[in-house]
Design a protein around this motif. Structure first.
Motif, PDB file in Angstrom:
ATOM      1  N   ILE A 185      33.962  50.575  41.830  1.00  0.00           N
ATOM      2  CA  ILE A 185      32.812  49.683  41.661  1.00  0.00           C
ATOM      3  C   ILE A 185      32.992  48.373  42.401  1.00  0.00           C
ATOM      4  N   PHE A 186      34.201  47.786  42.305  1.00  0.00           N
ATOM      5  CA  PHE A 186      34.425  46.421  42.755  1.00  0.00           C
ATOM      6  C   PHE A 186      35.314  46.336  43.994  1.00  0.00           C
ATOM      7  N   ASP A 187      35.149  45.228  44.699  1.00  0.00           N
ATOM      8  CA  ASP A 187      36.127  44.779  45.689  1.00  0.00           C
ATOM      9  C   ASP A 187      37.076  43.868  44.908  1.00  0.00           C
ATOM     10  N   ILE A 188      38.314  44.320  44.686  1.00  0.00           N
ATOM     11  CA  ILE A 188      39.223  43.638  43.773  1.00  0.00           C
ATOM     12  C   ILE A 188      40.220  42.783  44.534  1.00  0.00           C
ATOM     13  N   TRP A 189      40.299  41.512  44.165  1.00  0.00           N
ATOM     14  CA  TRP A 189      41.300  40.578  44.673  1.00  0.00           C
ATOM     15  C   TRP A 189      42.124  40.111  43.485  1.00  0.00           C
ATOM     16  N   CYS A 190      43.434  40.218  43.594  1.00  0.00           N
ATOM     17  CA  CYS A 190      44.324  39.796  42.517  1.00  0.00           C
ATOM     18  C   CYS A 190      45.164  38.609  42.981  1.00  0.00           C
ATOM     19  N   LEU A 191      45.327  37.618  42.138  1.00  0.00           N
ATOM     20  CA  LEU A 191      46.104  36.434  42.485  1.00  0.00           C
ATOM     21  C   LEU A 191      47.570  36.647  42.122  1.00  0.00           C
ATOM     22  N   HIS A 192      48.452  36.416  43.092  1.00  0.00           N
ATOM     23  CA  HIS A 192      49.899  36.516  42.869  1.00  0.00           C
ATOM     24  C   HIS A 192      50.513  35.125  42.989  1.00  0.00           C
ATOM     25  N   ILE A 193      51.230  34.711  41.938  1.00  0.00           N
ATOM     26  CA  ILE A 193      51.906  33.418  41.935  1.00  0.00           C
ATOM     27  C   ILE A 193      53.404  33.687  41.991  1.00  0.00           C
ATOM     28  N   PRO A 194      54.076  33.445  43.135  1.00  0.00           N
ATOM     29  CA  PRO A 194      55.503  33.733  43.249  1.00  0.00           C
ATOM     30  C   PRO A 194      56.329  33.044  42.161  1.00  0.00           C
ATOM     31  N   VAL A 195      57.462  33.665  41.823  1.00  0.00           N
ATOM     32  CA  VAL A 195      58.308  33.176  40.739  1.00  0.00           C
ATOM     33  C   VAL A 195      58.725  31.723  40.955  1.00  0.00           C
ATOM     34  N   LYS A 196      59.046  31.355  42.199  1.00  0.00           N
ATOM     35  CA  LYS A 196      59.541  30.008  42.471  1.00  0.00           C
ATOM     36  C   LYS A 196      58.437  29.005  42.784  1.00  0.00           C
TER      37      LYS A 196
END
Length: 638
Positions: free
Chosen positions: A107-118
């Motif tokens: 259904i969607f165009d999915i964008w996921c936010l990744h926040i690096p550990v550091k």
């Protein structure tokens, strides 16, 4: 041994406004090796989350700013596909939708936010990053819907972005939002965590394990999903061992320094979002876990729904903080519910205005009161009642339960609601789409078992099609089978059984052409025979009136809108009666008692409504014009 084929698991995305001199969106591919057989599975598991989280941590070990990525398993999309931005919680990995990717990706165009550990980007920095993406994509495709799915910390980001951009049409889905941080266990754990030496991870791992919810419940869910009604000790122990092995990965995702930073980030996020709630105009759905050990999520859902006009809370009583990683949670269906609420909101309002349903329930002491305060809030509960003409009562009943008590009634519906022949013989029954989306399932023993085992509030009409498609002069007449088919199932789970009656169909419509009339006309007779062959037949081994499942559509003419009345009798306890009700005669006695109570409910309503000065629509409209159309119209004294 065959070699595994390198398969890309995600594509990193960079919005054009986030990077200088990049007018177009750029992509960079991260690679992980795993077999094609694994990639073609029927959905991913909690283990996949941790495995892929490890890979992402390694790929971003150098730190760097937060970044967007799209899981490749979600497939390709057109430019007009609605955009879904996933904003992660305290983990920051961005894989919180991993169990939902395949269905959402259709259904969607999915964008996921990744926040690096550091990474140590401030909360306002994260808000600006998401905001710039939302504005960029909104400007690029103004008519493209944008959904923000925020989990915990991400929910605060979503609220902040919505508050800062009231002119953009956003839809928010908030999962256990961290706006309740000041009441969470993390708020009080900061001094303790600061005392833990960097090399000691045992206590930290115990704290992080709360993220996964209830391990025993998750193990039981995995066994139940295999449809084994008698789970073995081996099945349970293997699942529990697998869950315990994830703890070291949790410590990698949130080492001590990062965890302390994230807790401070949550503190800032909560303060920021709460200070701007008044500016949020977006439609939103808040998903609240009943066993969230990090946040008081159910309490927070109620607070937000009171503070925000377009906020709908949904409770998931048996689930933990990371709701979307647990079994039994389908975000596609949840989003369909949200869309349906938006589309049907005006229609539902007018239905309430026109029919002004009266809801009566019975307290434990036997007192009849207006409203649903006599309805058990904890399941399993089985509602058993009379089916009005064409099931019109359901279209009012389900919304009333959601509005007044935040209880989702899971209906057991005829299979024809889920099936349309290739020849187009059966209508698509679009008026009942709401019921399907809101959780109605095909009536069957296994579906009743699943709903009872999940402690749901279940709606059952033993009279089925014969009752809903009755003939002239059969209003409020029960057509129940002889067998006590649901009693022992309810007893197995100690469910409360609530008999109820509903009247009002005779004030809304009058049948002019029923089954008997149509069978005398060749054209209609052939249609009935064709539909009956096409549709699934239930109770083929049952005799008598209820066995007559010929599919037809009565032809009613509408009347000046009358009023619907619902009366729920005193809940009947079955807990502790399992051994007693194994006896077929005892079970049948209870079955007849329930049937008698339903008939009493109907008789009570038919008598009492004669004393209702607002039974007709004109007095109701005058009252509402004086007191407001959202006011509760009076009725007879119970």
């Amino acid at each position: 041994m065959t070699e595994t084929t390198p398969t890309r698991i995600f594509v990193e995305k960079k919005s054009s406004e986030l990077v200088e001199d990049e007018a177009e969106t750029k992509q960079r591919v991260n690679v992980r090796e795993y077999s094609e057989e694994e990639s073609e599975g029927n959905g991913k598991s909690l283990k996949d989350y941790f495995d892929e989280a490890e890979d992402m941590i390694k790929s971003s070990s150098g730190g760097g700013p937060p970044r967007w990525f799209s899981p490749l398993e979600c497939g390709s999309h057109t430019r007009d596909s609605p955009l879904l931005l996933f904003l992660p919680g305290i983990d920051g990995v961005g894989l919180g939708l991993i169990r939902q990717h395949q269905r959402l990706g259709k259904i969607f165009d999915i964008w996921c936010l990744h926040i690096p550990v550091k990474d140590r980007t401030s909360f306002t920095g994260l808000v600006k990053l998401v905001e710039s993406t939302v504005r960029s994509e909104s400007n690029r495709s103004p008519k493209r819907p944008v959904y923000l799915v925020g989990e915990s910390l991400g929910a605060c980001i979503a609220l902040a972005v919505a508050a800062r951009n009231p002119d953009i049409d956003l839809v928010l889905i908030l999962v256990n939002p961290a706006t309740s941080f000041n009441k969470s266990v993390l708020q009080s754990s900061i001094p303790l965590l600061e005392l833990i030496p960097g090399q000691i991870t045992t206590m930290l791992s115990s704290t992080l394990s709360l993220m996964t919810g209830d391990p025993l419940k998750m193990a039981m869910d995995n066994v139940a999903k295999r449809l084994s009604l008698q789970p073995t000790i081996q099945d349970l122990s293997q699942d529990l061992v697998a869950i315990s092995s994830y703890l070291p990965v949790l410590a990698d995702i949130l080492p001590k320094e990062t965890l302390l930073w994230k807790i401070e980030l949550l503190k800032a996020a909560s303060a920021y979002a709460n200070s701007r709630l008044h500016a949020v105009k977006a439609q939103m759905l808040v998903l609240c876990s009943g066993k969230d050990q990090l946040m008081p999520s159910q309490e927070e859902g109620e607070r937000l729904s009171s503070a925000l006009h377009k906020c709908e809370p949904r409770n998931f009583y048996g689930h933990g903080h990371f709701l979307l990683l647990e079994d039994g949670v389908d975000l596609v269906t949840i989003i369909k519910v949200l869309v349906t609420i938006a589309v049907e909101e005006t229609m539902t309002t007018w239905m309430r205005v026109l029919s002004s349903p009266v809801m009566l329930s019975t307290l434990a002491n036997g007192k009849i009161v207006r409203g649903l305060s006599g309805i058990p809030s904890e399941g399993p509960v089985l509602f058993v009642g009379y089916h009005n003409l064409l099931g019109l009562d359901v279209l009012t009943l389900i919304p009333e339960f959601m509005i007044e008590s935040n209880i989702l009634l899971r209906g057991l519906a005829h299979p024809m609601m889920y099936f349309k022949s290739k020849e187009g013989g059966l209508s698509d029954l679009s008026p009942y789409d709401v019921m399907r989306i809101m959780g109605a399932v095909p009536v069957s023993g296994i579906n009743l078992y699943k709903l009872m085992s999940s402690k749901s509030h279940v709606l059952l009409y033993p009279g089925g099609v014969r009752e809903a498609l009755h003939r002239k002069g059969e209003e409020y007449k029960l057509f129940w089978p002889e067998s006590s088919e649901f009693v022992r199932m309810a007893t197995t789970f100690g469910a409360k059984i609530v008999p109820f009656g509903a009247v009002g169909e005779d004030d809304l419509a009058q049948i002019v052409l029923d089954y008997n009339d149509q069978m005398k006309i060749p054209y209609f007779k052939s249609q009935i025979e064709e539909l009956t062959v096409t549709a699934a037949r239930l109770r083929t081994d049952t005799k008598g009136e209820v066995a007559n499942q010929d599919m037809h559509m009565p032809y009613p003419v509408p009347k000046v809108p009358g009023r619907f009345y619902f009366y729920f009798g005193k809940p009947i306890e079955t807990k502790g009666r399992k051994r007693e009700l194994r006896d077929r005669e005892k079970a049948h006695e209870l079955y007849l008692e329930i049937k008698s109570e339903v008939e009493k409910c109907l008789a009570y309503l038919k008598e009492k409504r004669e004393n209702d000065p607002y039974r007709n629509i004109l007095p109701r409209l005058i009252y509402q014009a004086t007191h407001g159309f959202t006011s509760q119209v009076p009725t007879f004294e119970p």
